[in-house]
Design a protein around this motif. Structure first.
Motif, short mmCIF file in Angstrom:
data_model
loop_
_atom_site.label_atom_id
_atom_site.label_comp_id
_atom_site.label_asym_id
_atom_site.label_seq_id
_atom_site.Cartn_x
_atom_site.Cartn_y
_atom_site.Cartn_z
N VAL A 136 25.60 40.70 34.17
CA VAL A 136 25.88 39.49 34.63
C VAL A 136 27.44 39.03 34.32
CG1 VAL A 136 23.40 38.87 34.84
CG2 VAL A 136 24.68 38.50 32.77
N GLU A 137 27.93 38.02 35.17
CA GLU A 137 29.31 37.29 34.92
C GLU A 137 29.01 36.52 33.74
OE1 GLU A 137 30.89 36.31 38.57
OE2 GLU A 137 31.13 38.38 39.41
N ALA A 138 29.94 36.59 32.93
CA ALA A 138 29.80 35.39 31.99
C ALA A 138 30.94 34.43 32.65
CB ALA A 138 30.56 36.06 30.37
N LEU A 139 32.00 34.43 33.25
CA LEU A 139 32.79 33.57 33.80
C LEU A 139 33.02 33.73 35.23
CD1 LEU A 139 35.55 33.61 30.92
CD2 LEU A 139 34.17 31.57 31.68
N GLY A 140 33.01 32.99 36.14
CA GLY A 140 33.52 33.08 37.38
C GLY A 140 35.15 33.23 37.44
#
Length: 216
Positions: A136-140
């Motif tokens: 999953v993405e930790a930051l956009g």
């Protein structure tokens, strides 16, 4: 006068090119669709007039109009991210533009560009590493580019401190909302960009009048 004119141009571009209607609609949505439709344009006009007046009157209060324009952009981005989990690139670009112009005027462009590049590269590395680890993405990407734009104003060390404080604030609000709000009213994810904008607005205002050299 030049900085005032530039600030008004930036603010006009922010309203002309940015999705200001989205956060305004989100704010009016609880009042019902009829009320929201009726008051959307008056609220937009009032918001622009209020921010423009703040820019125009800021020199009389000893405040840089560029600082006021930067705070206005942070306000718009905070509202957008809180409502839609979205940091529009046009507002980030305008914030970076103010940083570029200020750095050119101060003669410190190259060091701050290098710091902004280091912040972006570091956050991209964290983003990819976390995605590889957890899927999953930790930051956009909006958060990454916003941090880079802020580094042009604050420098890399302060920007990283802002990100840390914003993460703590976001975690605190998430925990409190989980304890207070019923599951049906909880939003998915944390509006990290909103917390970044809030903390960075405080840091930008403080460091404008109390630079780091004051404490050395």
């Amino acid at each position: 006068m030049m900085w005032l004119a530039l600030s008004l141009v930036v603010l006009s571009l922010a309203f002309a090119m940015g999705p200001v209607r989205f956060p305004v609609r989100a704010a009016l949505h609880p009042l019902g669709p009829d009320v929201a439709k009726r008051f959307e344009w008056p609220v937009l006009a009032g918001l622009f007039a209020g921010l423009a007046a703040a820019v125009v009157l800021s020199p009389s209060a000893g405040i840089s109009p560029l600082l006021t324009a930067s705070l206005a952009l942070l306000l718009l981005m905070a509202a957008s991210d809180a409502a839609w989990r979205w940091l529009p690139p046009v507002w980030t670009a305008l914030l970076a533009l103010i940083g570029f112009i200020t750095l050119i005027y101060n003669g410190t462009l190259i060091p701050f560009i290098l710091q902004a590049g280091a912040v972006i590269a570091g956050l991209m590395a964290v983003r990819h590493a976390f995605f590889w680890w957890r899927g999953v993405e930790a930051l956009g990407m909006g958060d990454v580019w916003l941090a880079g734009a802020l580094a042009l104003h604050l420098g890399a060390p302060v920007t990283l401190q802002v990100l840390g404080l914003a993460a703590c604030l976001g975690l605190l609000i998430y925990v409190l909302s989980s304890l207070i709000l019923p599951p049906a009213r909880r939003r998915m994810g944390v509006a990290f960009g909103t917390h970044i904008c809030f903390i960075s607005a405080i840091a930008l205002s403080w460091l404008t009048y109390f630079p780091l050299s004051t404490y050395s």
